[in-house]
Design a protein around this motif. Structure first.
Motif, mmCIF file in Angstrom:
data_model
loop_
_atom_site.group_PDB
_atom_site.id
_atom_site.type_symbol
_atom_site.label_atom_id
_atom_site.label_comp_id
_atom_site.label_asym_id
_atom_site.label_seq_id
_atom_site.Cartn_x
_atom_site.Cartn_y
_atom_site.Cartn_z
ATOM 1 N N GLU A 32 -4.454 0.268 -7.005
ATOM 2 C CA GLU A 32 -4.843 -0.203 -5.669
ATOM 3 C C GLU A 32 -3.590 -0.753 -4.979
ATOM 4 O OE1 GLU A 32 -7.846 -0.072 -4.118
ATOM 5 O OE2 GLU A 32 -8.452 1.163 -5.828
ATOM 6 N N CYS B 105 0.815 -1.217 0.000
ATOM 7 C CA CYS B 105 0.000 0.000 0.000
ATOM 8 C C CYS B 105 0.851 1.271 0.000
ATOM 9 C CB CYS B 105 -0.950 0.021 1.195
ATOM 10 S SG CYS B 105 -2.144 -1.324 1.176
ATOM 11 N N LYS C 41 -7.552 1.535 4.750
ATOM 12 C CA LYS C 41 -8.894 1.123 4.325
ATOM 13 C C LYS C 41 -9.993 2.057 4.840
ATOM 14 C CE LYS C 41 -7.386 -2.099 1.869
ATOM 15 N NZ LYS C 41 -7.563 -2.169 0.415
ATOM 16 N N LYS C 42 -9.759 2.662 5.999
ATOM 17 C CA LYS C 42 -10.784 3.568 6.560
ATOM 18 C C LYS C 42 -10.175 4.914 6.938
ATOM 19 C CE LYS C 42 -12.392 -0.197 9.115
ATOM 20 N NZ LYS C 42 -12.264 -0.502 10.533
ATOM 21 N N TYR D 232 -2.984 -0.936 8.067
ATOM 22 C CA TYR D 232 -3.928 -1.423 7.065
ATOM 23 C C TYR D 232 -5.306 -0.800 7.283
ATOM 24 C CZ TYR D 232 -5.589 -4.600 3.491
ATOM 25 O OH TYR D 232 -6.098 -5.103 2.315
ATOM 26 N N ASP D 233 -5.675 -0.682 8.540
ATOM 27 C CA ASP D 233 -6.964 -0.074 8.875
ATOM 28 C C ASP D 233 -7.006 1.390 8.435
ATOM 29 O OD1 ASP D 233 -9.467 -0.820 10.125
ATOM 30 O OD2 ASP D 233 -9.000 0.725 11.623
#
Ligand SMILES: *[C@@H]1O[C@H](CO)[C@@H](O)[C@H](O)[C@H]1NC(C)=O
Length: 362
Positions: free
Chosen positions: A245, A231, A292-293, A288-289
């Motif tokens: 992505e 990422c 994603k958010k 990662y969270d």
């Protein structure tokens, strides 16, 4: 009669002395256990406070816009707009708000007595990784640490220095470059190892590293694995067929590598007497969270970085002359194509500090 009188008297005195000794040794031991007098750092750019400024490498960040949100708007060689996790952790333990780089001539052994950083941007567990950009290999970080031990003993005396070295919290963070700067770029390691074998090779080096530091007297360690490295903006930028992505292949390799590190850590804690090595799983998960958010952490942009176009620039390519650099880094998860913003570092550290305090102050 006199004989009988003397015995209890002596016993009584001995008892007092023994009790006094017992009380104070125990009290001192408790105080000692619950203290972190210094933060000592090993690793790569995720934790380098500026050692690369002093060596011959192209991988530097001691110029603007790096450091623009650091105290005094000062570029220090941290790959960030502001502070990095060891700084926040040091402050969280009641120590300095910024951990100085060992090679920085502005500081000396009296500064380093409460915290010092041996990390070097671009390094890895593998010697071949540090060779890529001519940075400090992990074994050399250990050599600097040995030199530091000697200087600290000369400065404070053996007893006091040894106590600091034993009670200090050691932060260790590296591994990303072994995959992204070495294994997936140059054919040499790929021709020698499958990626699973390469992970095992790196874990073996990590194991030797902790064994070595333990033999030198270090005890309390926090090891951070690799982040969801697929990422990072640089990896997204090259994931053209995946519509920019996250490159999940790299995330999978990261998670797998972290699991192996964790396993090694559990074994080593059983094998080495007095070792207190913790593996900070949660860093991958929080990272990662956040990706994603983003909005639940207050971020607006996670796909590209603040600096320049945010897709590939870092080090000299992330320059002050570039007109595209964002004005508010707090809206961004990433500062340059490879490194988090100060805000991201702060969020990660705020999760880590209570965990580390619970592990190392009890
Ligand atoms: C890395 O290089 C150092 C110094 O040459 C050497 O002592 C060490 O064994 C090497 N590590 C590995 C894993 O090859």
């Amino acid at each position: 009669m006199a004989y009988y009188l003397y015995i209890p008297k002596w016993l009584f005195l001995t008892g007092i002395i023994a009790m006094k000794y017992y009380c104070c040794v125990t009290a001192a031991a408790v105080a000692r256990k619950g203290k972190v007098p210094a933060v000592i750092v090993f690793g790569d750019s995720s934790v380098d406070a500026g050692n690369n400024n002093q060596i011959l490498t192209l991988l530097k960040s001691n110029f603007k816009p790096y450091g623009r949100d650091f105290s005094g708007s000062r570029p220090t060689g941290r790959f960030c707009n502001g502070r990095i996790p060891p700084d926040f952790i040091s402050e969280g333990f009641g120590l300095k708000p910024a951990v100085p780089a060992y090679l920085d001539p502005m500081y000396d052994i009296s500064d380093f007595a409460t915290g010092v950083c041996f990390a070097s941007a671009g390094t890895g567990y593998d010697n071949a990784t540090s060779d890529v950009l001519n940075v400090i290999p992990l074994w050399k970080e250990v050599e600097y640490y040995k030199e530091y031990q000697n200087k600290l003993r000369a400065h404070l005396g053996d007893r006091k220095a040894n106590r600091i070295l034993r009670q200090a919290l050691y932060l260790v963070s590296l591994g990303t470059n072994d995959f992204l700067e070495n294994y997936y770029i140059f054919p040499r390691r790929q021709s020698q190892f499958t990626v699973e074998e390469y992970q095992d090779f790196l874990v073996g080096i990590a194991r030797n590293f902790f064994t070595k530091l333990h033999s030198l007297g270090a005890r309390k360690f926090s090891l951070t694995g690799v982040p969801p490295m697929g990422c990072l903006p640089l990896e997204r930028a090259t994931n053209i067929f995946g519509h920019n992505e996250c490159e999940e292949k790299y995330n999978k390799v990261a998670a797998q590598f972290n699991a192996k590190l964790k396993n090694m850590v559990a074994k080593l804690n059983q094998e080495l007497r007095g070792l207190r090595l913790v593996f900070t799983d949660s860093v991958y998960d929080i990272f990662y969270d956040m990706v994603k958010k983003p909005s639940s952490y207050g971020f607006e942009v996670v796909g590209v970085a603040c600096c320049s176009t945010g897709t590939f620039e870092m080090s000299y390519l992330c320059s002050e002359l570039n007109p595209f650099t964002c004005s508010d880094a707090n809206k961004y998860l990433f500062w340059d194509a490879f490194h988090p913003t100060e805000k991201t570092n702060h969020i990660i550290s705020s999760h880590l500090i209570p965990f580390l305090k619970q592990k190392f102050l009890n």
